[in-house]
Structures are given as structure tokens and as C-alpha cells.
Design a protein around this motif. Structure first.
Motif, PDB file in Angstrom:
ATOM      1  N   LEU A 178       7.489   2.405   8.011  1.00 28.95           N
ATOM      2  CA  LEU A 178       6.227   2.052   8.660  1.00 28.95           C
ATOM      3  C   LEU A 178       5.328   1.259   7.714  1.00 28.95           C
ATOM      4  N   ALA A 179       5.371   1.620   6.440  1.00 33.02           N
ATOM      5  CA  ALA A 179       4.525   0.930   5.449  1.00 33.02           C
ATOM      6  C   ALA A 179       4.970  -0.510   5.235  1.00 33.02           C
ATOM      7  N   TRP A 180       6.297  -0.728   5.255  1.00 31.04           N
ATOM      8  CA  TRP A 180       6.851  -2.082   5.034  1.00 31.04           C
ATOM      9  C   TRP A 180       7.808  -2.412   6.174  1.00 31.04           C
ATOM     10  N   PRO A 181       7.282  -2.680   7.360  1.00 33.05           N
ATOM     11  CA  PRO A 181       8.146  -2.929   8.518  1.00 33.05           C
ATOM     12  C   PRO A 181       8.912  -4.240   8.372  1.00 33.05           C
ATOM     13  N   SER A 182      10.048  -4.307   9.031  1.00 36.07           N
ATOM     14  CA  SER A 182      10.864  -5.524   8.989  1.00 36.07           C
ATOM     15  C   SER A 182      10.435  -6.530  10.048  1.00 36.07           C
ATOM     16  N   ALA A 199      -2.122   5.716   9.354  1.00 32.47           N
ATOM     17  CA  ALA A 199      -1.876   4.992  10.603  1.00 32.47           C
ATOM     18  C   ALA A 199      -1.036   5.832  11.562  1.00 32.47           C
ATOM     19  N   ARG A 200      -0.038   6.521  11.038  1.00 33.93           N
ATOM     20  CA  ARG A 200       0.808   7.348  11.893  1.00 33.93           C
ATOM     21  C   ARG A 200       0.029   8.505  12.508  1.00 33.93           C
ATOM     22  N   ALA A 201      -0.915   9.065  11.762  1.00 35.56           N
ATOM     23  CA  ALA A 201      -1.730  10.176  12.257  1.00 35.56           C
ATOM     24  C   ALA A 201      -2.944   9.696  13.040  1.00 35.56           C
ATOM     25  N   GLN A 202      -3.059   8.354  13.158  1.00 34.03           N
ATOM     26  CA  GLN A 202      -4.175   7.733  13.887  1.00 34.03           C
ATOM     27  C   GLN A 202      -5.529   8.112  13.271  1.00 34.03           C
ATOM     28  N   ARG A 203      -5.516   8.256  11.950  1.00 31.75           N
ATOM     29  CA  ARG A 203      -6.785   8.478  11.255  1.00 31.75           C
ATOM     30  C   ARG A 203      -7.466   7.126  11.043  1.00 31.75           C
ATOM     31  N   PRO A 204      -8.778   7.112  11.014  1.00 33.46           N
ATOM     32  CA  PRO A 204      -9.503   5.849  10.809  1.00 33.46           C
ATOM     33  C   PRO A 204      -9.091   5.191   9.493  1.00 33.46           C
ATOM     34  N   GLU A 205      -8.995   3.862   9.504  1.00 32.43           N
ATOM     35  CA  GLU A 205      -8.662   3.145   8.273  1.00 32.43           C
ATOM     36  C   GLU A 205      -9.755   3.339   7.244  1.00 32.43           C
ATOM     37  N   ARG A 206      -9.400   3.586   6.023  1.00 28.38           N
ATOM     38  CA  ARG A 206     -10.385   3.828   4.974  1.00 28.38           C
ATOM     39  C   ARG A 206     -10.022   3.041   3.718  1.00 28.38           C
ATOM     40  N   ALA A 207     -11.035   2.763   2.941  1.00 31.86           N
ATOM     41  CA  ALA A 207     -10.813   2.042   1.684  1.00 31.86           C
ATOM     42  C   ALA A 207     -10.276   3.009   0.640  1.00 31.86           C
ATOM     43  N   LEU A 208      -9.144   2.679   0.062  1.00 37.35           N
ATOM     44  CA  LEU A 208      -8.539   3.519  -0.970  1.00 37.35           C
ATOM     45  C   LEU A 208      -8.626   2.792  -2.309  1.00 37.35           C
ATOM     46  N   ASP A 209      -9.376   3.340  -3.217  1.00 42.25           N
ATOM     47  CA  ASP A 209      -9.527   2.699  -4.526  1.00 42.25           C
ATOM     48  C   ASP A 209      -8.393   3.158  -5.448  1.00 42.25           C
ATOM     49  N   TRP A 210      -7.159   2.829  -5.039  1.00 42.43           N
ATOM     50  CA  TRP A 210      -6.003   3.332  -5.785  1.00 42.43           C
ATOM     51  C   TRP A 210      -5.678   2.523  -7.038  1.00 42.43           C
ATOM     52  N   THR A 211      -6.258   1.330  -7.153  1.00 42.84           N
ATOM     53  CA  THR A 211      -5.923   0.484  -8.302  1.00 42.84           C
ATOM     54  C   THR A 211      -6.727   0.826  -9.544  1.00 42.84           C
ATOM     55  N   SER A 212      -7.789   1.610  -9.417  1.00 46.62           N
ATOM     56  CA  SER A 212      -8.665   1.880 -10.556  1.00 46.62           C
ATOM     57  C   SER A 212      -8.010   2.866 -11.521  1.00 46.62           C
ATOM     58  N   SER A 213      -8.540   2.885 -12.728  1.00 51.50           N
ATOM     59  CA  SER A 213      -8.038   3.831 -13.738  1.00 51.50           C
ATOM     60  C   SER A 213      -8.420   5.267 -13.402  1.00 51.50           C
ATOM     61  N   GLY A 214      -9.291   5.423 -12.397  1.00 54.18           N
ATOM     62  CA  GLY A 214      -9.689   6.767 -11.988  1.00 54.18           C
ATOM     63  C   GLY A 214      -8.659   7.460 -11.117  1.00 54.18           C
ATOM     64  N   VAL A 215      -7.568   6.742 -10.766  1.00 50.64           N
ATOM     65  CA  VAL A 215      -6.478   7.323  -9.973  1.00 50.64           C
ATOM     66  C   VAL A 215      -5.219   7.310 -10.821  1.00 50.64           C
ATOM     67  N   ILE A 262       3.295   1.937  -4.424  1.00 50.05           N
ATOM     68  CA  ILE A 262       4.151   2.531  -3.395  1.00 50.05           C
ATOM     69  C   ILE A 262       3.455   3.720  -2.746  1.00 50.05           C
ATOM     70  N   LEU A 263       2.906   4.607  -3.550  1.00 51.32           N
ATOM     71  CA  LEU A 263       2.243   5.800  -3.012  1.00 51.32           C
ATOM     72  C   LEU A 263       1.010   5.436  -2.192  1.00 51.32           C
ATOM     73  N   ALA A 264       0.272   4.410  -2.629  1.00 53.49           N
ATOM     74  CA  ALA A 264      -0.930   4.000  -1.887  1.00 53.49           C
ATOM     75  C   ALA A 264      -0.562   3.421  -0.525  1.00 53.49           C
ATOM     76  N   LYS A 320      -1.485   4.850   3.295  1.00 50.54           N
ATOM     77  CA  LYS A 320      -2.047   4.088   4.415  1.00 50.54           C
ATOM     78  C   LYS A 320      -1.172   4.219   5.653  1.00 50.54           C
ATOM     79  N   ALA A 321       0.148   4.219   5.450  1.00 52.47           N
ATOM     80  CA  ALA A 321       1.059   4.375   6.583  1.00 52.47           C
ATOM     81  C   ALA A 321       0.911   5.760   7.212  1.00 52.47           C
ATOM     82  N   ALA A 322       0.693   6.770   6.376  1.00 53.46           N
ATOM     83  CA  ALA A 322       0.498   8.126   6.891  1.00 53.46           C
ATOM     84  C   ALA A 322      -0.781   8.214   7.716  1.00 53.46           C
TER      85      ALA A 322
END
Length: 546
Positions: free
Chosen positions: A541-545, A440-456, A430-432, A436-438
């Protein structure tokens, strides 16, 4: 046990015609509700219309411990009692239609016969003491003498009403004979006859320990193998066994997969009715080899839906990683039939885009509580059948079929704010996605988020220990607004430090929503509530209908 227990295959009518049987006095009373009786009668009628066999599972007996020769029913009481009551109702309907000779022969063959040992007439079936009086009454034709709520009477009345519709006048009496003939020749059972009650209960418990899914899995496999041509048997056997192995060798997983594949083409089916549905499927689409080939293709998709790194996605041209993670962390299996249909009928990129959409719609529905009931499975299966039939051609068509499941923004935000405690795995997802939605809303470049690893990790801004002894505060601590993604290398520095010191660490995070906590000068229940509300807006925004 193997030497002293007989195993055989028989027809249900033969049991009552050829043997004396009884329910042990300590067994539970007859328990089928009218709905169970209706399903049985409906299944029999369906099998007759298709001129196919009807399998009723396993019946376990213990041999007689005295000279009566009566077998004791350890498992199968409900089915045998219902069948005997059905035969009584057929006898009575034949009498009403002036076919007295047939009625009398029905009684003599299946219900009551002369016993040389007893030197008189005996009943083929004896029920438990709780049910025997009612059974004796309907056998004697005295239905009105039984209490109106008695289940033996209710069963008889369901059977009688069914038979009146089946044979409304004397010209239709042969339809009653057809039912008798079906019970005699086409209603199949597996029989286990143990040497004693203790041994019979061991068999019964073993069958129960294996579970209904395993029994269904065995039935499906055996029927498929029996339908295979001699020249194709090796292929069918190897193919089926390979599918079982790829699914982990777990019968319940195999049955779930077979059910999902069937629903992807034909709409919803319950596990209870799956075996007969597959029988019909193979008869209308003949060829065990063809069936296994279709199952192998479906299995590749099925396995890929559980693994974002599966080779199947190499040419999808759509990033499905987050969608598959949502499916795994929330267990969104009820929409698998729809996805199997889409990937079978559409090109892979188009189907992959639907997967991404379904994940988003499903998260919304999960929060609002619309995925836990059979309604959701019914809707997904109906959409799957529409895709297979070619009437649902795109996402728009599918969404129209699922409109009852997809919450509005207002419904979603209300549910999101009041969601309560999330598991760590779900909270990370949910937080990840909010992160990503934040971006997109701020028009920041899309980036790879390694949120699934044990390092997060998931950081509780108000520490978990601060809520001990205060239930209201603990609720706020578990709220999504009090959670943030944080790198493990930073998290170990925090412990239970005050918020003012935590902020300096948060500002070093790569996660924008976590860094934003640094703009807050203090942190308490009010701030948690405010942030939860802000994240709820972001969730739309993260889960649009759309």
C-alpha cells in the motif's frame, strides 16, 4: 616539469609517420579485446560519415635516452599499437585489391622506413618483448604463424574483417585511402613528451589521479568554448562556470549531469562516448549559447531533485517531499534523465506527480534488485527519450515502458521480508512511509510526520546487544519487523530494559505502528517474523505498483 616537458596537439597518423616510438620492455602486453577494437573501428567509421574529427585522448612519451631517437610510450600503447595494426591490415587489403603501389607507400610512410643512423630499415613502432614476435609476423604477412588466441592476431583479424566489408572489391579501394587520410588528418591526440621516463610517469600518474571524469569534463568545456561565437563567448564561459560551481565544483558530478541531460533527450550514452556525442549534438543543434541555456534550465531541475525545500517546488501543487527523500536515501539517480525530460516537456504538477510515482516504483525495484544493472538505466533513458519525442505523454505511457522494472506485489513482498539489514536513514524512511500507509488503511486523517528530524530515532525492539554471539538472532534483530520509529525523548528511557517495560514507553509514541507494539505480550524471533510479514502487506500500500 613545465620547462622540460613538451605539450602539443597532433594527429595519430603523424606520430607513426614522423617519429620512431617503442613500448618500454617492462610495460604490460597488448591488452585490447576484440570488443575494444570493434568500438575503435566503429567510432572511426562514425566520424568519417559525419566528416568530423575524432579525439583519442592524451599520449605520454619519454624522450629517447640513447642515440636511437625513439620515444618511449608511457601512456597510449593500446591506441598506437591498434592503429599500426589497422594500417598493416589496410596495406594487406590494398595488396589484395591489386593496389600494390599504395600498399608499399603505406608501409614506407607509417610502418617501416630507412634510417640513416641505423643504415637500414627500421620499424616505426616497437612493442614489448611479449608482443614483438606477433607484431613482426603480421608486419611480414605471416598471420597464420601466430597463435589463434594471441591478441595481436585477434586485433588484426578484426581490422581485416572490417576492411573487407568496407572495401569488398577493387572499385571501393578509395575507402581504404579515406581511412588512412582520417588517421593522418582527423584523429586527434594531445601529446606530452617528457625529458625522461620518471618525469613521464609523473605526468601519467597526475592524469590518472585526475580521473576519466575530470578529463571528460575538461574536454567538454574546451570543446564548448571552441564552438562559441566570439560575441557569445563571455556568456558561454560564465554560464558553464556557474553550472560547475552550482554542482559543487566536482568534475565527476558535472560529467554525470551533462550525461543525464543528454540522455533525457537522446537515450542512453556511456561516459566513454559522451564527448563525441556532445560534439555531434552541437553540430546537429548548433549554438554553444543555446546549449548552455538549455543546461542552465536543466540544472535548476537537477538541483531541485536533491532538495525538497528548493524554490522550484513552490508552484508544483504536489507534495514531493517524501519522493525526494527516497531519491536521496536510496540514490535513485538512474531515473534522473526521465525526470529531466518530464519537467522539460510537461507542466510542473504533471511532472511532479510522475516524480512521486517513480519514487514508489523505484523503492519496489530496489528491494527486488532491479536498479543496480545497466538494464534499469537503459529503460529509464529510453522512457526519457520517448517523453522528449512526445510519444510518451503521461504516467500510463511511462509505466508501460518501465514494466520490466516494476515488481508485482508477490515479488515485492518476498523481497521485503528477506531484505535484511537497512541503514538507519533508509530504515527511517521505510518506517515513516509504512506509518502513512497504516494511517490511510485505517482511514485516519492525514498528518504531518516529522520523521526526518534528529528528534526521531529507530528503535530495535529486540536490543542490538542481545544478539552478540548469535548470528541467527542478529539477523532477526536487524529485520524490519524488529524496528520502530520512536521519539528521542522516549528512546533515552529504554536502554536494555525488558520488553514488558518498553511497551509502556511505546504506548506514549505519536507513531501508530510503534504504539501497536503495546498489544503484544512478549517479543522474540517469532513475533519479529510475524510483524515483518504484516509490514510487507502494508508495504504494497505504501509503494503501490499502479
Amino acid at each position: 616539469m613545465a620547462e622540460s616537458t613538451e605539450f602539443n596537439h597532433d594527429q595519430l597518423g603523424h606520430i607513426l609517420a614522423d617519429h620512431l616510438v617503442e613500448v618500454p620492455e617492462f610495460q604490460r602486453a597488448y591488452s585490447w579485446e576484440p570488443i575494444n577494437v570493434q568500438e575503435y573501428l566503429s567510432d572511426l567509421e562514425r566520424a568519417r560519415s559525419k566528416k568530423s574529427a575524432y579525439f583519442m585522448g592524451t599520449i605520454v612519451f619519454a624522450r629517447s635516452e640513447n642515440d636511437s631517437g625513439r620515444r618511449k610510450i608511457v601512456d597510449g600503447q593500446q591506441r598506437l599499437a591498434t592503429t599500426a595494426i589497422l594500417l598493416i591490415a589496410i596495406r594487406d587489403r590494398l595488396s589484395e585489391l591489386a593496389r600494390v603501389d599504395l600498399a608499399e607507400n603505406t608501409t614506407k610512410k607509417y610502418l617501416r622506413r630507412f634510417s640513416i643512423r641505423e643504415e637500414g630499415e627500421v620499424d616505426s613502432l616497437i612493442l614489448s618483448p611479449n608482443d614483438q614476435d606477433a607484431y613482426d609476423a603480421i608486419l611480414a604477412g605471416d598471420v597464420e604463424g601466430i597463435g589463434s588466441g594471441n591478441r595481436i592476431r585477434l586485433c588484426y583479424e578484426e581490422c581485416a574483417a572490417h576492411l573487407r566489408k568496407l572495401a569488398p572489391d577493387a572499385a571501393q579501394y578509395r575507402k581504404l585511402v579515406d581511412v588512412i587520410d582520417q588517421l593522418e588528418n582527423s584523429v586527434q591526440v594531445l601529446i606530452a613528451v617528457a625529458s625522461s621516463l620518471p618525469e613521464a610517469y609523473v605526468i601519467f600518474e597526475t592524469l590518472n589521479d585526475r580521473g576519466a571524469d575530470l578529463t571528460t569534463a575538461d574536454l567538454l568545456k574546451n570543446y564548448l568554448f571552441s564552438e562559441a561565437k566570439r560575441s557569445e563567448f563571455a556568456y558561454v564561459q560564465h554560464g558553464w562556470n556557474a553550472i560547475e560551481t552550482n554542482l559543487g565544483g566536482k568534475p565527476e558530478v558535472m560529467v554525470r549531469f551533462v550525461r543525464h541531460e543528454f540522455m533525457s533527450r537522446e537515450g542512453r550514452i556511456t561516459t566513454r562516448k559522451l564527448y563525441r556525442a556532445i560534439q555531434d549534438d552541437l553540430q546537429s543543434n548548433p549554438g554553444a549559447k543555446t546549449y548552455v541555456q538549455r543546461m542552465k534550465q536543466a540544472q535548476e531541475i537537477y538541483l531541485a531533485l536533491r532538495d525538497a525545500d528548493h524554490k522550484y517546488w513552490a508552484d508544483a501543487r504536489v507534495d514531493v517531499r517524501d519522493a525526494i527523500m527516497a531519491y536521496r536515501r536510496f540514490g535513485f539517480e538512474s531515473s534522473y534523465p526521465l525526470l529531466l525530460a518530464a519537467f522539460r516537456m510537461w507542466d510542473k504538477p504533471k511532472a511532479a506527480r510522475l516524480l512521486v510515482k517513480l519514487a514508489k516504483w523505484s523503492v519496489r525495484a530496489q528491494f527486488v534488485g532491479r536498479l543496480g544493472a545497466g538494464t534499469a538505466e537503459e529503460a529509464f533513458a529510453a522512457a526519457a527519450a520517448a517523453v522528449s519525442a512526445g510519444t510518451a505523454k503521461n504516467q500510463t505511457d511511462v509505466k508501460a515502458l518501465l514494466r520490466r522494472l516494476i515488481p508485482s506485489d508477490t515479488e515485492f513482498k518476498i523481497a521485503f521480508v528477506s531484505a535484511g539489514k537497512l541503514s538507519i536513514n533508509r530504515a527511517k524512511y521505510i518506517l515513516a512511509m509504512l506509518e502513512k500507509a497504516a494511517d490511510a488503511r485505517a482511514q485516519r486523517p492525514e498528518r504531518a510526520l516529522d520523521w526526518t528530524s534528529s528528534g526521531v530515532t529507530v528503535e530495535h525492539v529486540l536490543s542490538q546487544s542481545s544478539g552478540r554471539g548469535d548470528d541467527n538472532l542478529q539477523v532477526k534483530i536487524d529485520e524490519i519487523g524488529n524496528l520502530a520509529l520512536l521519539e528521542k525523548r522516549l528512546n533515552h528511557q529504554l536502554g536494555n530494559k525488558p520488553f514488558a517495560q518498553k511497551v509502556k514507553v511505546y504506548e506514549q509514541s505519536d507513531f501508530a505502528l510503534t504504539r501497536a507494539l503495546g498489544a503484544t505480550t512478549s517479543w522474540g524471533e517469532l513475533e519479529v517474523t510475524t510483524r515483518t510479514s504484516e509490514l510487507a502487506d502494508l508495504a504494497c500500500l505504501a509503494w503501490p505498483s499502479t
